[in-house]
Design a protein around this motif. Structure first.
Motif, short mmCIF file in Angstrom:
data_model
loop_
_atom_site.label_atom_id
_atom_site.label_comp_id
_atom_site.label_asym_id
_atom_site.label_seq_id
_atom_site.Cartn_x
_atom_site.Cartn_y
_atom_site.Cartn_z
N UNK A 25 0.85 -1.19 0.00
CA UNK A 25 0.00 0.00 0.00
C UNK A 25 0.88 1.24 0.00
N UNK A 26 0.35 2.32 -0.53
CA UNK A 26 1.05 3.60 -0.56
C UNK A 26 0.57 4.46 0.60
N UNK A 27 1.51 4.97 1.38
CA UNK A 27 1.17 5.81 2.52
C UNK A 27 1.21 7.28 2.10
N UNK A 28 0.32 7.64 1.19
CA UNK A 28 0.28 9.02 0.68
C UNK A 28 -0.88 9.17 -0.28
N UNK A 29 -1.42 10.37 -0.37
CA UNK A 29 -2.46 10.68 -1.35
C UNK A 29 -2.52 12.18 -1.53
N UNK A 30 -2.71 12.61 -2.77
CA UNK A 30 -2.88 14.02 -3.08
C UNK A 30 -3.68 14.14 -4.37
N UNK A 273 -8.77 -9.80 10.03
CA UNK A 273 -8.18 -8.48 10.19
C UNK A 273 -6.67 -8.65 10.02
N UNK A 274 -6.12 -8.10 8.93
CA UNK A 274 -4.70 -8.31 8.65
C UNK A 274 -3.83 -7.31 9.41
N UNK A 275 -2.65 -7.76 9.86
CA UNK A 275 -1.68 -6.81 10.40
C UNK A 275 -1.17 -5.91 9.27
N UNK A 276 -1.09 -4.63 9.54
CA UNK A 276 -0.55 -3.67 8.57
C UNK A 276 0.65 -2.99 9.21
N UNK A 277 1.80 -3.09 8.56
CA UNK A 277 3.00 -2.43 9.06
C UNK A 277 2.98 -0.98 8.61
N UNK A 278 2.91 -0.07 9.57
CA UNK A 278 2.87 1.36 9.30
C UNK A 278 4.14 2.00 9.85
N UNK A 279 4.36 3.26 9.47
CA UNK A 279 5.58 3.96 9.88
C UNK A 279 6.80 3.14 9.46
N UNK A 280 6.85 2.82 8.16
CA UNK A 280 7.91 1.95 7.64
C UNK A 280 9.04 2.72 6.96
N UNK A 281 8.98 4.03 6.96
CA UNK A 281 10.10 4.82 6.47
C UNK A 281 11.20 4.85 7.53
N UNK A 306 5.77 5.00 2.54
CA UNK A 306 5.94 6.29 1.87
C UNK A 306 6.62 6.03 0.53
N UNK A 307 6.48 6.96 -0.38
CA UNK A 307 6.97 6.73 -1.74
C UNK A 307 8.47 6.44 -1.78
N UNK A 308 9.25 7.13 -0.97
CA UNK A 308 10.69 6.90 -0.98
C UNK A 308 11.03 5.46 -0.62
#
Length: 380
Positions: A25-30, A273-281, A306-308
């Motif tokens: 998943x992408x952690x960003x939207x604009x 309910x799947x585990x989602x790893x967030x804050x991965x930067x 995040x995209x990077x």
């Protein structure tokens, strides 16, 4: 920004990550990502199958450029003298709705598992279960897309809101989870909501959920405490605690799936309910920039990047198969060593939850100010 169209080939590395059972998943939207074709391009070339947002992401998006000016002009009359929150929801739900439409083919192809886009409730309601549940229903109606997730913070009060929201047949992304204890409570809240929905006669087959377990922020906090100790043993734990914490969360997830309570819900058509790893930067430049991706690979998880980080994985990420299940014993040993050093992970994660909420409230305030300024600018 990553490629805007499909002229580039699918990354072999992200394809391998997908093959190992990790949903990217992408952690960003604009607005720019949507209108330029960038998001659609990432779906095709990077294997992106979902999007997460939060107040910080939207505050940053609205503060840049003029992409939102046209919509803000149209909002002048309705919001004049009214609650500025209405303008914020008009703008943010527009982007989320458009992203949902872009990802709808993924949603259909995966039977509703992926192709999801998340929007967060007002973080100022994090300690208000009733207010959160009410706003969740409102946002679900405003966006009006089946592949939406409503993000609800995993505060103690948020647990009741999660149950209420799921019981109403609304899909939920539970955010700001830092500790194993709170994660277990989140799982219970989800299962309770599903049980209530089944009892009410609702079709739970399309009620989905992910539990966003935060990673890099844990290392940033723990590493600082380890550095203060200045011992070799402390130094040996740097960059290991967050991964160990997340790996043990996956163990809790596996235990849940093996339990009778879940099996009964699965027979009723419910989805895990799947585990989602967030804050991965990665926040420490000493660590590999793909650390929180390559070390957290296992079937049935989500990694929102995040995209990077996404581009780093596509360029040089080394995917070696399941890096969680074989390392569960090592993860337990890591946390035991941390405890023996006198560092309380529970105290760290409690502080991180408070700090996370404060950051989101600050971003919400900035978002309101940016929209208000935008309305004034377009009115001039």
């Amino acid at each position: 920004m990553a490629p805007e169209n499909s002229t580039l080939q699918q990354s072999e590395r992200t394809a391998r990550l997908t093959a190992e059972g990790v949903a990217i998943w992408l952690d960003d939207l604009s607005r720019d990502r949507i209108t330029s074709g960038n998001l659609a391009g990432l779906v095709e070339t990077r294997g992106v199958v979902g999007v997460t947002t939060n107040p910080t992401i939207f505050a940053g998006a609205l503060a840049q450029g003029s992409s939102y000016d046209e919509q803000l002009r149209g909002l002048e009359a309705p919001v004049a003298g009214a609650d500025p929150d209405d303008a914020v929801w008009a703008v943010t739900t527009h982007d989320v709705r458009e992203a949902c439409d872009i990802l709808r083919p993924v949603y259909d192809a995966t039977g509703g598992v992926d192709g999801r886009v998340s929007i967060e409730v007002d973080p100022r309601l994090a300690r208000d279960a009733e207010g959160t549940a009410t706003l969740a229903e409102r946002l679900w109606t405003l966006v009006d897309r089946p592949n939406l997730y409503i993000k609800i913070p995993a505060t103690v009060e948020g647990l009741d809101a999660i149950t209420r929201t799921v019981a109403a047949g609304i899909s939920v992304n539970v955010t700001l989870i830092f500790s194993l204890e709170r994660y277990s409570a989140v799982i219970d809240a989800y299962l309770t909501g599903l049980e209530q929905a089944v009892a009410a006669g609702l079709d739970v087959s399309r009620v989905g959920s992910v539990a966003s377990f935060f990673v890099s922020r844990v290392d940033a906090a723990v590493d600082a405490a380890l550095d203060e100790m200045g011992t070799d043993e402390a130094a040996g734990l740097r960059g290991k605690v967050a991964i160990a914490n997340a790996r043990l969360a996956y163990g809790v997830h596996l235990d849940t799936l093996a339990g009778d309570r879940w099996k009964a819900l699965a027979e009723a058509g419910a989805t895990p309910q799947r585990p989602l790893w967030a804050s991965t930067g990665v926040k420490d430049p000493q660590y590999p920039d793909t650390l929180y991706v390559t070390e957290l690979v296992a079937p049935g998880v989500v990694n929102t990047m995040p995209e990077a980080t996404l581009e780093a994985v596509a360029d040089h990420g080394t995917i070696t198969g399941d890096t969680i299940t074989p390392a569960l014993d090592e993860a337990r040993a890591t946390l035991e060593t941390l405890d023996s050093l006198g560092i309380s992970l529970g105290e760290v994660t409690e502080r991180l939850e408070e700090e996370g909420l404060e950051k989101f409230v600050t971003s919400w305030t900035e978002l309101l100010a940016t929209v208000t300024d935008g309305l004034s600018r377009t009115r001039a």
